[in-house]
Design an enzyme around this catalytic site. Sequence first.
Site, short mmCIF file in Angstrom:
data_model
loop_
_atom_site.label_atom_id
_atom_site.label_comp_id
_atom_site.label_asym_id
_atom_site.label_seq_id
_atom_site.Cartn_x
_atom_site.Cartn_y
_atom_site.Cartn_z
N ASP A 29 51.05 9.68 37.65
CA ASP A 29 49.76 10.57 37.07
C ASP A 29 50.14 12.02 37.71
OD1 ASP A 29 46.58 9.74 36.37
OD2 ASP A 29 47.03 11.77 37.10
N ILE A 30 49.61 13.04 36.79
CA ILE A 30 50.26 14.38 36.94
C ILE A 30 49.01 15.02 37.95
CG2 ILE A 30 48.86 15.50 35.04
CD1 ILE A 30 52.47 16.45 35.99
N HIS A 93 45.77 2.51 29.56
CA HIS A 93 46.71 2.88 30.69
C HIS A 93 46.01 2.33 31.95
CE1 HIS A 93 44.09 6.44 30.04
NE2 HIS A 93 43.93 6.52 31.39
N HIS A 95 45.96 2.30 35.69
CA HIS A 95 46.12 3.37 36.95
C HIS A 95 46.68 2.64 38.38
CE1 HIS A 95 43.87 7.14 36.02
NE2 HIS A 95 43.39 6.25 35.03
P1 AMP Z 1 41.56 8.34 32.40
O1 AMP Z 1 41.87 8.48 30.78
O2 AMP Z 1 39.96 8.97 32.59
O3 AMP Z 1 41.96 7.22 32.73
O4 AMP Z 1 42.28 9.42 32.84
C1 AMP Z 1 43.53 9.86 32.30
C2 AMP Z 1 44.79 10.17 33.42
O5 AMP Z 1 45.79 10.52 32.91
C3 AMP Z 1 44.16 11.04 34.46
O6 AMP Z 1 44.36 10.46 35.91
C4 AMP Z 1 45.36 12.15 34.26
O7 AMP Z 1 45.44 12.96 35.37
C5 AMP Z 1 46.22 11.67 33.64
N1 AMP Z 1 47.19 12.66 32.75
C6 AMP Z 1 46.62 13.32 31.62
N2 AMP Z 1 47.97 14.14 31.28
C7 AMP Z 1 48.94 13.49 31.72
C8 AMP Z 1 50.39 13.82 31.66
N3 AMP Z 1 50.86 14.70 30.73
N4 AMP Z 1 50.97 13.41 32.56
C9 AMP Z 1 50.66 12.51 33.62
N5 AMP Z 1 49.41 12.09 33.77
C10 AMP Z 1 48.60 12.62 32.82
#
Ligand code: AMP
Length: 130
Positions: A29-30, A93, A95
């Site tokens: 996660d970024i 996704h 986490h």
């Molecule tokens: P959520 O949809 O609320 O579960 O959160 C989406 C997750 O994806 C967040 O923790 C972001 O930090 C992560 N995220 C968004 N864009 C990217 C990316 N390009 N690379 C890695 N992680 C990402």
Amino acid sequence: MSSIFTKIVAGEIPSYKIAEDADFFAFLDINPNAKGHALVIPKKEVNKLFDLDEETYAGLMRFSRKVAIALEKAIPCKRVGVSVIGLEVPHVHIHLIPLNSMKDIDFKHKVNLKPKEFEELATVISSFLD
Ligand code: AMP
């Protein structure tokens, strides 16, 4: 339009990749809650976890388990926490978050990592995969 995660799978957007097979992809996660915070996705673009077909759902859990076991070996932590949200990115996704306390999974506290630290984390986590 493709999701940002589909673009990551296609290599159109860079990521810190941990693992991949024909159907699933794991990367860091970024904007991590904690060091080693990883995301595991099905390559198939589906918005919500429980809309996945049963086979993909089971496969995602199996793949996530492998990554979580590697994470727990690679990152000092009490255990690996699991969360599914999806309010930001409408592509399923999981986490996986190395936990030492509740604040590691509250999504309010974030850690800042440099590109080199992300690269090293992805490499070390990958090295513990079977
Ligand atoms: P959520 O949809 O609320 O579960 O959160 C989406 C997750 O994806 C967040 O923790 C972001 O930090 C992560 N995220 C968004 N864009 C990217 C990316 N390009 N690379 C890695 N992680 C990402």
